[in-house]
Structures are given as C-alpha cells and as structure tokens.
Motif scaffolding. Structure first.
Motif, PDB file in Angstrom:
ATOM      1  N   UNK A  50       0.775  -1.233   0.000  1.00 31.29           N
ATOM      2  CA  UNK A  50       0.000   0.000   0.000  1.00 31.29           C
ATOM      3  C   UNK A  50       0.803   1.277   0.000  1.00 31.29           C
ATOM      4  N   UNK A  51       2.130   1.185  -0.036  1.00 32.75           N
ATOM      5  CA  UNK A  51       2.969   2.387  -0.073  1.00 32.75           C
ATOM      6  C   UNK A  51       3.598   2.545  -1.444  1.00 32.75           C
ATOM      7  N   UNK A 101       8.049  -7.853   4.329  1.00 30.11           N
ATOM      8  CA  UNK A 101       6.655  -7.431   4.232  1.00 30.11           C
ATOM      9  C   UNK A 101       5.795  -8.683   4.044  1.00 30.11           C
ATOM     10  N   UNK A 102       4.704  -8.750   4.762  1.00 33.50           N
ATOM     11  CA  UNK A 102       3.848  -9.924   4.682  1.00 33.50           C
ATOM     12  C   UNK A 102       3.300 -10.084   3.261  1.00 33.50           C
ATOM     13  N   UNK A 103       3.387 -11.291   2.744  1.00 31.62           N
ATOM     14  CA  UNK A 103       2.939 -11.585   1.384  1.00 31.62           C
ATOM     15  C   UNK A 103       1.699 -12.466   1.460  1.00 31.62           C
ATOM     16  N   UNK A 128       6.754  -7.199  -7.328  1.00 29.20           N
ATOM     17  CA  UNK A 128       6.143  -6.173  -6.474  1.00 29.20           C
ATOM     18  C   UNK A 128       4.631  -6.386  -6.475  1.00 29.20           C
ATOM     19  N   UNK A 129       3.912  -5.622  -5.647  1.00 31.34           N
ATOM     20  CA  UNK A 129       2.451  -5.770  -5.590  1.00 31.34           C
ATOM     21  C   UNK A 129       1.800  -5.302  -6.879  1.00 31.34           C
ATOM     22  N   UNK A 130       2.131  -4.090  -7.283  1.00 33.74           N
ATOM     23  CA  UNK A 130       1.535  -3.521  -8.501  1.00 33.74           C
ATOM     24  C   UNK A 130       2.477  -2.482  -9.091  1.00 33.74           C
ATOM     25  N   UNK A 131       2.515  -2.406 -10.407  1.00 36.32           N
ATOM     26  CA  UNK A 131       3.349  -1.419 -11.102  1.00 36.32           C
ATOM     27  C   UNK A 131       2.439  -0.305 -11.583  1.00 36.32           C
ATOM     28  N   UNK A 132       2.831   0.939 -11.319  1.00 32.81           N
ATOM     29  CA  UNK A 132       1.964   2.079 -11.612  1.00 32.81           C
ATOM     30  C   UNK A 132       2.282   2.708 -12.970  1.00 32.81           C
ATOM     31  N   UNK A 149       9.820   7.247   6.356  1.00 32.04           N
ATOM     32  CA  UNK A 149       9.140   7.149   5.067  1.00 32.04           C
ATOM     33  C   UNK A 149       8.894   5.710   4.626  1.00 32.04           C
ATOM     34  N   UNK A 150       9.396   4.728   5.337  1.00 35.47           N
ATOM     35  CA  UNK A 150       9.165   3.359   4.885  1.00 35.47           C
ATOM     36  C   UNK A 150       9.419   2.355   5.991  1.00 35.47           C
ATOM     37  N   UNK A 151       8.978   1.142   5.751  1.00 40.64           N
ATOM     38  CA  UNK A 151       9.170   0.060   6.710  1.00 40.64           C
ATOM     39  C   UNK A 151      10.426  -0.727   6.392  1.00 40.64           C
TER      40      UNK A 151
END
Length: 476
Positions: A50-51, A101-103, A128-132, A149-151
């Motif tokens: 989500x980031x 990160x949990x997958x 990755x989750x999604x490419x924009x 700014x990030x985990x």
C-alpha cells in the motif's frame, strides 16, 4: 471533485482539472508546466503493502507479468526461483519478502508483476504488488531519505520525492543487490592506504625520537626509561602490524589490540629483543598461531561443543536463523548445526554459511566425516554413504545453506537470532570491519547473540559481553 464554479472557470480558460481531480489555478498550471519543462529524472513507480515506491528508470530493462518460476533449493527466502526470459535465465526476487513485508498466499497459477532490472552486468526479475507508471521529476526535488518514510532499512533508500500529489520512496537498487559504487570502491581503497600510511608515519616518528634520544650525551647512569621502552614496543608493534596486514590481511586495531600486546611480549621472549620483526609468511603465521579460536578448521571436541551449547540462549521460536560468515570448508558450520539441533530440537533452523573461498563452499555440502569424529559426539547426527563413508544426515545438511558471498557486501538476510563469526573480523580492513559490525547491530534480533573469535573484541552500542567458559557472548 471540482465545484460548479470551478468547472465554469475551466470553461473560461482560467483553470484546469488535473488527472487526479485536483483543480489547478492559472498560477499552479504555469508552475506545473515550468516543472515539466525541466524534467531531468524519470522513475518507474510501484506499490508494496500500500505504499508508493520508485526506482530509476535507467535500471529498468522492461516490465513483465510471469509465473511458474523454477524453484532452486537452498536459496535465500526471498528468491522465488529462476525464470527463462526469452532464452536468458534470470533470478526472481520477491521484494516484499526481501523487506520482510507480509505476502498474501500465492496462487500457483497467478502471474506476478515484475520489474526486469539490470544491476551491473546481471539481470533480475523483481516482484512487487503492482506497477503504476513512469513519472518524470526534477532531480533537485529529491530529498534525503528518512526512516519514517518506509518500513525498510534506510540504507536501501536513496531519497524521497513528491510528484503528482503523491510521496514516493526512491529505492537504491544497487545497494539492495549488494553492488558497490565506484565511489565506494575508491573510498575503501583509500581507507586501506590511509591505514597503512598512518601506521608507517607513527612508526617513523617514534623511531626518529628514539635515535635522537640515543644520540644525546649521557652524563651519568640512570634507571631504564620505561617511557622509551613503551615507545620502542609501539614502534615494533606498528612494524609487525604492517607486516601482518600485507602478508596475512590481518588488521591490528581495537578489535585485536589487547591480544596483540600480550602476544608481542611472548614473541619478544621467544625470538629475542632485536629479532621481533616478521621476515615473511612463516614468521607471520607463527606470530598468529595462538590467535585462532580453538578447533578452527577442524572437528570440535565434546568439551568445546558443550561450551557452545551452554552459551546459546533460551529461544522458543519456531524458526531460528543463524549467520556463519567465514565458514571455510564447513567444519564449523556442521559442528554448529549439530549443537543447534540438540539445543533447539523442535525448531526449524537455517544456517547461512558464507565464505569467499569458492572451492571450499562448493565442496562443503559433500563433506565426509573422519572415523575418529564419527565415533565421537557427532555420531547421532551421521549416516553412512553407499561407499561406507560417514557423512552428516539429511536433516543436518538441510539446515545449512553454503553460499559464495563476500560478507562485507550487502547481506540480504532475514532477522538473525545467532551470529557465529569466529576470527573473521580481524582479517578485514577497518572500513569492512565497520560494515560487518553495523550488519550485526542492524540484523540481530533483540534477544539474539553474537559470538566472535576468542581473541577479538568489538564495541556495540547497548550490547554487553559475558564469558561462558572460553566463549565470549555479546547480547543486548
């Protein structure tokens, strides 16, 4: 959403509506156009948990969707396998697992979103989750990284930037894959040279002072000058340090200083006061012989194995991760695996055994056990091969992942419970020592421990050292 009046202004030509629904006044519109006219950096944006993240477009070869990767046994947890990309076999890295990160559960038939990236001369697929999309910005608008700014570890972030009303975390793909930049390589080389030059300068100054003092007229007899003796010892140690570094790559500094001073006095008694200098590899090896921890490069005695057992902390976790840099031929890794199995019988144990000796790392999985060792405390963990030789059981072998890896590069490991790194820190330049010790601090869990060589000492903020038998254990 724009109001009716704002939409009338659009029709009148005094405002515009951006793609995301924000209303741009004439001033803002001119500002956006000005920024667009000086774009000098493009990045590919994507999402993780989500980031919003991004990487330099120059690192991206293409974007793809793929699945059904070929699994490779004994690889790191974030390596999904390999994939045939139009005839080129590439490794597939799950960036989510890399950053812990949990997958979500993966559907075997689902296609993954992948960035095909180039790092040096190698190509990787990054899931990755999604490419924009591709976003163009001014390079000057990139701000320094900040952990908020990030985990993820801040060292993997090259900066943050706001574009199109979104905040992007810009990742440094070279550092993620452990590639040193030319600047880092140059700095490391300069640090090594500076270290040598500093020692030589100090030694030369002290030697000059000694000659000057010896040349002075003495009007009466006096007691031996203990200050001069200390200076002479310092001069001799500096010359010895230079020889050890050039011959054996051994660094004499705060990590080994305590041992080196004791060893110098022994050496002076053995060789004589005027024969302390090291003349070649044989002298260097003789000087270092007492330095090595017990049973380095060989099978452990039952007594020593029990000391290691007692040094291990209580740990009820289902998964225990161990890092064994400088594993050599594997004697230490296998011995440690047997003790860990005994200490944590119900846990799934993974030992990451790293070394830069490719031949040793390649042969370690095939190691046989001597008859003497097979009759010792190792016997419960052994099995016979078809040829009648003793080797470690599949359960023990499956615990260890031998890997050719330079431990001073980025170590892409999950959080670590135990570091077992005997005698390796001292054979690194000072800059590399700092890199490795920083890795210890960053990666070892709060309830984890660090075991290093018996004659090594390190400084870790918030950590303390206790001794169990002959073994020094660092813990928080």
């Amino acid at each position: 959403m724009a109001t009716i009046q704002e939409r009338l202004n659009v029709l009148a030509g005094t405002t515009e509506i951006a793609e995301d629904g924000h209303v741009l006044t004439q001033e803002l519109l001119e500002e956006e156009k000005r920024k667009a006219s000086v774009i000098d950096y493009k990045m590919v944006t994507f999402s993780l948990a989500g980031k919003d993240y991004a990487i330099d477009i120059m690192k991206v070869k293409e974007i793809a969707k793929a699945g059904h990767f070929t699994y490779v046994p004994n690889t790191l947890p974030f390596v999904l396998g390999v994939y045939n990309l139009r005839g080129e076999i590439i490794s597939i890295i799950d960036l989510r697992k890399f950053f812990n990160i949990q997958v979500p559960d993966r559907d075997e038939n689902a296609l993954e979103n992948m960035l095909i990236v180039t790092v040096g001369e190698q190509t990787f697929g990054v899931v990755v989750d999604a490419i924009d999309k591709v976003v163009g910005i001014q390079k000057s608008t990139i701000q320094p990284p900040h952990p908020l700014f990030g985990d993820i570890n801040i060292k993997y972030i090259s900066g943050v930037v706001e574009a199109q009303h979104r905040l992007y975390i810009l990742l440094d793909i070279d550092k993620i894959f452990g590639v040193r930049t030319q600047e880092e390589e140059r700095k490391l080389e300069e640090d090594v040279k500076a270290q040598m030059l500093q020692r030589q300068t100090v030694a030369a100054e002290m030697a000059a002072q000694q000659v000057q003092q010896q040349g002075a007229k003495v009007t009466k007899k006096k007691a031996p000058d203990t200050v001069d003796a200390k200076k002479q010892e310092s001069v001799d140690l500096n010359f010895i340090a230079d020889s050890l570094f050039s011959i054996k790559k051994f660094t004499l500094n705060s990590v080994t200083e305590e041992w080196a001073k004791k060893r110098y006095l022994e050496w002076k008694n053995e060789r004589g006061e005027k024969k302390t200098q090291l003349q070649g590899p044989e002298d260097a090896e003789a000087f270092l012989k007492p330095f090595y921890s017990r049973f380095t490069g060989g099978w452990w005695s039952e007594e020593y194995a029990q000391e290691v057992y007692k040094a291990l902390p209580d740990n009820s976790a289902n998964n225990i991760v161990v890092w064994n840099p400088g594993c050599g031929k594997g004697y230490e890794s296998y011995s440690l695996a047997c003790i860990l199995k005994k200490r944590y019988p119900g846990a799934k144990i993974r030992i990451y055994a790293h070394d830069i000796d490719l031949l040793s790392v390649s042969n370690a999985p095939l190691m046989n056990v001597s008859d003497a060792a097979s009759a010792d405390w190792y016997s419960p963990y052994l099995t016979r091969t078809a040829s009648g030789e003793w080797t470690f059981s599949k359960e023990i072998k499956d615990m260890i992942m031998f890997e050719y890896h330079d431990c001073v590069h980025t170590n892409n490991l999950p959080p670590i419970d135990i570091v077992f790194a005997r005698d390796i820190i001292s054979f690194l330049p000072e800059q590399s020592q700092r890199t490795m010790i920083n890795d210890f601090e960053e990666k070892v869990k709060g309830n984890g421990i660090i075991i290093i060589g018996e004659n090594e000492n390190i400084s870790l903020g918030g950590w303390s050292k206790k001794t169990v038998g002959s073994i020094g254990v660092y813990s928080k």
